[in-house]
Design an enzyme around this catalytic site. Structure first.
Site, PDB file in Angstrom:
ATOM      1  NE  ARG A   1      -4.817   1.091  -9.576  1.00 57.34           N
ATOM      2  CZ  ARG A   1      -3.887   1.450 -10.471  1.00 57.34           C
ATOM      3  NH1 ARG A   1      -3.464   2.690 -10.529  1.00 57.34           N
ATOM      4  NH2 ARG A   1      -3.376   0.542 -11.296  1.00 57.34           N
TER       5      ARG A   1
ATOM      6  CD  GLU B   1      -8.697  -5.820 -13.395  1.00 54.31           C
ATOM      7  OE1 GLU B   1      -7.607  -5.374 -13.025  1.00 54.31           O
ATOM      8  OE2 GLU B   1      -9.708  -5.850 -12.672  1.00 54.31           O
TER       9      GLU B   1
ATOM     10  NE  ARG C   1      -0.533  -6.108 -10.050  1.00 52.77           N
ATOM     11  CZ  ARG C   1      -1.629  -5.371 -10.149  1.00 52.77           C
ATOM     12  NH1 ARG C   1      -2.746  -5.896 -10.625  1.00 52.77           N
ATOM     13  NH2 ARG C   1      -1.638  -4.121  -9.791  1.00 52.77           N
TER      14      ARG C   1
ATOM     15  CB  CYS D   1      -6.560   1.678 -17.216  1.00 51.89           C
ATOM     16  SG  CYS D   1      -7.361   0.294 -16.420  1.00 51.89           S
TER      17      CYS D   1
ATOM     18  CG  HIS E   1      -1.787  -1.223   1.243  1.00 48.64           C
ATOM     19  ND1 HIS E   1      -2.243  -1.786   2.396  1.00 48.64           N
ATOM     20  CD2 HIS E   1      -2.231  -1.996   0.239  1.00 48.64           C
ATOM     21  CE1 HIS E   1      -2.948  -2.855   2.105  1.00 48.64           C
ATOM     22  NE2 HIS E   1      -2.949  -3.003   0.810  1.00 48.64           N
TER      23      HIS E   1
HETATM   24  C1  PEP Z   1      -4.729  -3.539 -13.700  1.00 47.81           C
HETATM   25  O1  PEP Z   1      -4.834  -4.651 -13.199  1.00 47.81           O
HETATM   26  O2  PEP Z   1      -4.135  -3.332 -14.779  1.00 47.81           O
HETATM   27  C2  PEP Z   1      -5.281  -2.356 -13.044  1.00 47.81           C
HETATM   28  C3  PEP Z   1      -5.275  -1.183 -13.642  1.00 47.81           C
HETATM   29  O3  PEP Z   1      -5.751  -2.507 -11.792  1.00 47.81           O
HETATM   30  P1  PEP Z   1      -4.814  -2.627 -10.502  1.00 47.81           P
HETATM   31  O4  PEP Z   1      -3.414  -2.338 -10.914  1.00 47.81           O
HETATM   32  O5  PEP Z   1      -5.355  -1.670  -9.523  1.00 47.81           O
HETATM   33  O6  PEP Z   1      -5.024  -4.056 -10.103  1.00 47.81           O
HETATM   34 MG    MG Z   2      -6.274  -4.975 -11.625  1.00 49.00          MG
END
Ligand code: PEP
Ligand code: MG
Length: 759
Positions: A480, A615, A649, A686, A373
């Site tokens: 977000r 996603e 990730r 995004c 965070h």
């Molecule tokens: C994503 O997964 O690409 C996204 C924009 O959402 P987050 O990074 O908040 O999971």
């Molecule tokens: Mg995401």
């Protein structure tokens, strides 16, 4: 002299550490150079402990210790004799951070005598680490010809002296320009490579988040008074923890509770208190008594592998920090920051980081992860962040000069002038680039062959909004909403949320804002929500899955969004939709709330768009009906990519392994583009890749016409897009595919270089 084989003589001497410390204080008060002080100290200790030898070894660098002063060994070995950490008994003490006490040194594991010192005639050996908060600065040794085991009192006495020596080294008491240069701890340049948490570079002054307290009077003149100080500080700390617990109780049982209960348990631990009192009785000041205990905890932390025990020791370490703050009379909140403050911390919570806010130029953390965070907040604040920077909290001192390169994860502490200069040049180049971007602010992102790409920005905190007019984004493509929840200790009520969304729309001044509903669960835990232990949190009970199961929270958020919009146009987007029914149920929920608002006579948005984030690969293959039903789709590339390649990730070992410009991934995204085109569904992208110029260009080349990225990326992406022909870019990609390339990265960048595009 007794022979080697004789049994050790029974413990027979005692040493009053308070007397030792008093003499040490006297020696330190006398004038002289650093070397003279060290020389006097070793002869004072040898005389007081009735040993033939007393020596001080100090750390020359990461791996070497050097004999810096001795009474009893050969004087010409001083600044000549060196040992590697781990080598010989002295090296072992530095490595294991534990004393060695033996009547028969040559028989001790690892023994190795240094010929040039003439130490072979000494049989008994007692060495203790000179350490400060777990960092070994050197080793203090006494030796005698007589084989004898040193008493427990003597060991403690020597440890206490070593503790004070460490504190004095910290204060620079032994710094000389000559041979003792290396005793100038925390004055040498220090370079470390961590992991990039947020790009950008910064140059500034260290501000330590954790207390960096140096005891200016390490020796206790009056043990009774020091005991009383310790007790007062403990009482104050216990009260503070009780208050935190009460506060937590009022809010209902939260995940913090367990941590606070552990704190309380430790804070009342009699053994802990007794050990600190014993340190005071041996002559240390209250601050040093706590530090000694903390040093031992840290040394134990280094040795322990078990994550549960480590966590507990970490809590104890935190508690010692709290206690130190009370002892130093700091409440840890308000403090003046230098104008170029760069925060250095072991770790930091999102709320604490937000408290510092834009007053910071950069952040360096010893721990932390890309997805933490704190990293999310640093990104929102556009502050360069380096995480996992080894030893940084041990090295950095308040006021040190520091250079942070968030692009490469490098940190230079107390840099040499040449490094600082090179860095300043890099900064200047960046500033120039910023000026070039600013000049493009009001121009469209239009390629040379006339294709327009809409560039939007990602946001998540009110603090982000000032970037909207300055960066040249057309709107907010991804807001977000969970960030606002995560940085608070309580879930904001509906009214608070509505006010907040209203302010976001006010700040956007009519530009579009796409609000993503809460993407929480798994690792993002709300205050008051019990953490779920899931083996695979990223694929677990998160985002829309949690929203549909806990409809109360989602309804409250949707109501707040509708009220915050107060009749203005509104875009809502649901995260992590994996199949059509999730979207249908979420959409229905919104429609019901709109109807309810209308029935109450409240204003409803003049235009309402409801979209989905794509996603998970599954959604790309959803029935046509889905593409017709949704008002828009935004590809969340961060998640999509991790599921496409099955590469976490947040896992440093795998996250960079797969290329976003690989033909397989681009082909997949192209299919999504085609399906959206077929049904006339507006599509945007995004994830983080949208903000990387070459990736952004490739996405545009395969058909994306809207990209949402962090504000700092708008300029570089726009500059590149405006300088190329999209038809040419498409031809380069097509040619790479025809040749069977795995990735288009290389051909694309080679072509851009050739054409002199601004990369
Ligand atoms: C994503 O997964 O690409 C996204 C924009 O959402 P987050 O990074 O908040 O999971
Ligand atoms: Mg995401």
């Amino acid at each position: 002299m007794t022979g080697w084989g004789d049994p050790p003589a029974p413990a027979r001497r005692g040493v009053d550490s308070r007397v030792l410390l008093k003499r040490l204080a006297q020696v330190m008060a006398e004038p002289g150079t650093g070397q003279e002080r060290l020389d006097r100290i070793v002869s004072m200790i040898a005389a007081s402990m009735e040993t033939e030898v007393c020596s001080i070894y100090l750390r020359r660098d990461e791996k070497t210790l050097e004999l810096c002063a001795t009474q009893g060994l050969r004087a010409d070995a001083v600044h000549v004799s060196r040992l590697r950490i781990g080598q010989g008994l002295v090296g072992r003490i530095a490595e294991e951070v534990q004393p060695i006490n033996t009547a028969d040194a040559p028989r001790e594991k690892g023994f190795r005598y240094l010929k040039e010192t003439g130490e072979e005639v000494y049989s008994s050996f007692l060495g203790v680490p000179i350490q400060r908060l777990g960092e070994v600065i050197g080793v203090l040794v006494v030796q005698t010809r007589d084989p004898r085991l040193f008493t427990e009192d003597e060991v403690h006495g020597l440890e206490v002296v070593a503790m004070v020596l460490a504190e004095m080294t910290e204060l620079g008491a032994f710094v000389d320009s000559g041979a003792l240069e290396m005793a100038a701890l925390h004055r040498r340049p220090f370079h470390v490579r961590g992991v990039s948490g947020q790009e950008g570079v910064a140059m500034g002054t260290v501000v330590r988040h954790e207390p960096a307290i140096v005891a200016h009077a390490p020796v206790a003149e009056d043990p009774e008074a020091e005991r009383a100080r310790l007790h007062r500080a403990i009482e104050a700390m216990r009260r503070e923890i009780d208050l935190m617990l009460e506060d937590d109780l009022v809010q209902g049982k939260g995940e913090h509770r367990e941590v606070l209960e552990t704190y309380r348990l430790f804070a009342h631990d009699k053994g802990w208190l007794r050990r600190m009192e014993a340190n005071i009785d041996r002559g240390l000041s209250a601050i040093l008594a706590v530090e000694k205990e903390q040093s031992e905890t840290r040394a134990r932390m280094e040795r322990i592998q078990d994550p549960y025990l480590r966590e507990k020791l970490h809590d104890l370490d935190d508690l010692a920090n709290r206690l130190l703050r009370h002892l130093a009379g700091e409440d840890g909140t308000s403090r003046d920051l230098p104008p170029d403050a760069i925060l250095v911390a072991r770790n930091i919570g999102p709320a604490e980081l937000l408290d510092y806010g834009r007053a910071l130029k950069g952040v360096v953390l010893e721990e932390g992860s890309v997805g933490s965070h704190a990293a999310v907040v640093a990104r929102a604040l556009a502050i360069p962040l380096v995480i996992q920077a080894p030893r940084i909290t041990r090295e950095a001192q308040n006021g040190d000069r520091i250079l942070v390169d968030g692009d490469t994860g490098q940190v230079h502490l107390r840099p040499e002038e040449s490094v600082a200069q090179a860095f300043a040049e890099k900064l200047a180049m960046r500033e120039q680039a910023q000026e070039a971007y600013a000049a493009l602010r009001d121009l469209p992102a239009e390629t040379r062959d006339g294709v327009r790409v809409s560039l939007m920005m990602n946001a998540g905190l009110l603090a982000d909004l000032p970037s909207l007019p300055s960066c040249g984004a057309e709107g907010v493509g991804l807001y977000r909403t969970e960030l606002q929840f995560l940085v608070r200790s309580r879930v904001p009520r509906r009214g608070d949320q509505a006010r907040f969304y209203s302010r976001v729309l006010d700040a956007a001044r009519g530009k579009k804002v796409v609000f993503r509903t809460l993407d929480i669960g798994s690792d993002k835990v709300l205050p008051n929500m019990k953490r779920q232990d899931e083996p695979n949190p990223a694929m677990g009970w998160r985002a829309i899955r949690l929203g549909l199961d806990r409809r109360g929270v989602m309804r409250m958020q949707v109501q707040a969004l509708l009220r915050g919009a107060a009749g203005r146009p509104l875009s809502i987007m649901f995260p992590f939709i994996a199949q059509i029914d999730e979207f249908e149920r979420a959409r229905e929920l919104v429609e019901r709330e709109v109807a309810a608002e209308r029935a109450l006579g409240h204003a409803v948005p003049e235009r309402l768009e409801i979209g989905a984030m794509l996603e998970t690969p599954s959604l790309a293959f959803a029935p046509d009906r889905f593409f017709r039903m949704t008002d828009f789709i935004s590809i969340g590339g961060n998640d999509l990519k991790q599921f496409f390649f099955a590469a976490d990730r947040e896992n440093e070992r795998v996250r960079r392994r797969y290329d976003s410009l690989s033909v397989s991934y681009l082909t997949f995204i192209e299919q999504i583009v085609a399906r959206c085109a077929e049904h006339g569904t507006p599509l945007s992208f995004c994830g983080e890749d949208a903000g990387r110029p070459v990736e952004a260009l490739a996405l545009a080349a395969i058909g994306l016409r809207a990209l949402s990225m962090r504000p700092a990326s708008i300029g570089p992406v726009k500059l590149l897009i405006r300088s190329v022909s999209l038809a040419d870019a498409r031809a380069v990609i097509a040619e790479a595919r025809r040749r069977g390339a795995d990735s288009v990265r290389h051909p694309l960048t080679a072509w851009l270089r050739e054409t002199g595009a601004p990369l």
